[in-house]
Scaffold this motif. Structure first.
Motif, PDB file in Angstrom:
ATOM      1  N   ASN A 325       0.827  -1.207   0.000  1.00 56.05           N
ATOM      2  CA  ASN A 325       0.000   0.000   0.000  1.00 56.05           C
ATOM      3  C   ASN A 325       0.863   1.260   0.000  1.00 56.05           C
ATOM      4  N   LEU A 326       2.003   1.193   0.714  1.00 54.02           N
ATOM      5  CA  LEU A 326       2.920   2.331   0.718  1.00 54.02           C
ATOM      6  C   LEU A 326       3.509   2.546  -0.675  1.00 54.02           C
ATOM      7  N   ARG A 327       3.823   1.457  -1.346  1.00 56.28           N
ATOM      8  CA  ARG A 327       4.317   1.579  -2.715  1.00 56.28           C
ATOM      9  C   ARG A 327       3.247   2.214  -3.605  1.00 56.28           C
ATOM     10  N   SER A 328       2.000   1.770  -3.457  1.00 56.01           N
ATOM     11  CA  SER A 328       0.908   2.331  -4.252  1.00 56.01           C
ATOM     12  C   SER A 328       0.737   3.815  -3.966  1.00 56.01           C
ATOM     13  N   LEU A 329       0.858   4.194  -2.695  1.00 57.33           N
ATOM     14  CA  LEU A 329       0.724   5.599  -2.312  1.00 57.33           C
ATOM     15  C   LEU A 329       1.801   6.450  -3.000  1.00 57.33           C
ATOM     16  N   ILE A 330       3.040   5.960  -2.988  1.00 58.72           N
ATOM     17  CA  ILE A 330       4.146   6.705  -3.604  1.00 58.72           C
ATOM     18  C   ILE A 330       3.949   6.809  -5.112  1.00 58.72           C
TER      19      ILE A 330
END
Length: 458
Positions: A325-330
């Motif tokens: 999810n953090l990757r998607s956010l970035i």
């Protein structure tokens, strides 16, 4: 020991400050008692606690130069990340605090960053984003969402001749049985006047607008009016954030009264449903709020204790979800910068579970290393100078001697050798003891160090 003697020993602490000043020229004991950096320390103090190694300082400078070059949207948004990597007690928090200070110190007309420090990443990405939201504040969020709604209502739907506000008021008039009432006065007015009231009035809020819309309607019609206004708010937020879950939460944040918002409480604690992989919508709103209402040109998040993700309290499945999810956010919201503090185990886990995320946040890494003699002397001088109004002795290390510092570094437990936390903790204890036991102009030497903490040394 009798009670009177115990009380006398306890009371001696009140004399320590005066003893420190009289014996060593120090206003107070400047070292952190637990060896841990003070998160709430003033910028004046933090500014004096620069990194012990020049290469660490230079890596921070390079990162901040890139952030400054990218400032204020002068070019397309470019997510920047820095990792501060170090083991337990190596000074990660102190380094983060220094980065935070530098961001505030280099403000210019074109660079005014809004910096958020998060002391724990939480167990889900929603918890991390919620912690950021809580620092922005509910009133700023409401203002941002409501202003967006006002702008939305002032525009026309495709194929319509009237603005959305005009269509809404026409529907309200119908519900009133054709009775026209100005929303900002109690007197009857023409339909034309009613449709052209000032939506930019600073007095307008959700409650104020709804109350005016309900004026003159029958009880049976009031639920319909509520639903009508809700439909416009939800449609506005759907068009802006492109997801029903976010639109519903933001609707509740706007409409809850008396600042008691269950939706807000759920969001800032990460206790939300259906927001996984949609956190970037919220971060986008946060960045816009910082820029539009808080005067910021850039948004920076400092995240401490990221190794908590690898501590064992979170399952591998949940860690995997968090990181993806953090990757998607970035990938979806690049208009921000980050600094993550973590240990080697945490970074290795990120590399193993989500290699693309490691590439995104690990573009530049500062590895904190144990202090050698020179680094220890530098940091001890920095702390002592905080507590000096003038240096009568001319030796900035005084009352510590170089041999004393060598002794502190020579620990039995090899994991503590050069540990910034251990060194600071020892210096606090040694200075407290010296104020009570040493005479004026005496020094904290190797013999005194072994007398106080010899059980931990070789």
């Amino acid at each position: 020991m009798e009670s009177n003697n115990l009380i006398s020993e306890i009371k001696k602490v009140s004399n320590i400050s005066s003893d420190l000043k009289e014996k060593f020229g120090l206003e107070y004991n400047p070292f952190p008692k637990s060896g841990i950096a003070y998160i709430g320390e003033s910028e004046e103090i933090t500014s004096q606690l620069s990194p012990a190694y020049k290469e660490t300082a230079q890596e921070i400078v390079t990162y901040m130069q890139d952030a400054l070059e990218n400032a204020g949207g002068k070019k397309a948004p470019d997510y920047l990340s820095l990792i501060i990597r170090g083991e337990f007690g190596t000074g990660k928090t102190q380094t983060l605090m220094y980065v935070k200070y530098l961001f505030s110190a280099i403000k210019t007309d074109n660079f005014n960053p809004y910096v958020v420090y998060i002391d724990n990443p939480g167990g889900t990405l929603s918890e991390l984003i919620g912690a950021v939201m809580s620092q922005i504040g509910i009133e700023n969020f409401r203002r941002y969402l409501w202003d967006g709604f006002i702008k939305y209502m002032s525009k026309k739907e495709i194929g319509e001749e009237k603005t959305r506000k005009e269509i809404l008021l026409t529907e309200v008039v119908k519900l009133r049985g054709g009775i026209v009432m100005d929303l900002f006065s109690s007197s009857g007015v023409s339909v034309e006047d009613a449709l052209h009231f000032n939506w930019d009035s600073t007095e307008i809020s959700y409650k104020y607008l709804l109350d005016k819309m309900l004026t003159g309607t029958k009880s049976a019609q009031q639920k319909t009016v509520n639903q009508l206004l809700k439909s416009y708010l939800l449609k506005c937020f759907m068009e802006e954030f492109n997801t029903a879950a976010v639109a519903e939460y933001f609707y509740e944040v706007v409409t809850d009264s008396l600042n008691v918002s269950q939706a807000w409480d759920h969001m800032i604690t990460g206790d939300v449903k259906n927001l996984s992989k949609r956190e970037f919508h919220i971060l986008h709103a946060i960045v816009q709020i910082a820029k539009e209402y808080l005067g910021a040109t850039d948004f920076i998040i400092l995240v401490d204790e990221f190794e908590e993700l690898a501590s064992g309290r979170i399952s591998d499945k949940d860690i995997d979800n968090y990181l993806r999810n953090l990757r998607s956010l970035i990938d979806n919201e690049k208009n921000w910068c980050s600094v993550f503090a973590m240990n080697t185990i945490a970074y290795t886990k990120i590399e193993k579970l989500v290699p693309p995320l490691a590439d995104r946040i690990g573009d530049r890494i500062i590895d904190l290393k144990p202090y050698d003699l020179e680094a220890s002397k530098t940091v001890i001088r920095n702390y002592l100078n905080l507590a000096r109004k003038e240096n009568i002795n001319k030796d900035e290390l005084y009352p510590f001697t170089e041999d004393a510092i060598k002794a502190i570094l020579n620990t039995r437990d090899i994991t503590l050798q050069g540990s910034p936390r251990f060194i600071m903790k020892c210096c606090f204890r040694l200075l407290q003891s010296a104020a009570k036991e040493l005479k004026k102009d005496d020094a904290i030497d190797e013999t005194f160090v072994k007398h106080i903490i010899g059980d931990q040394l070789n």
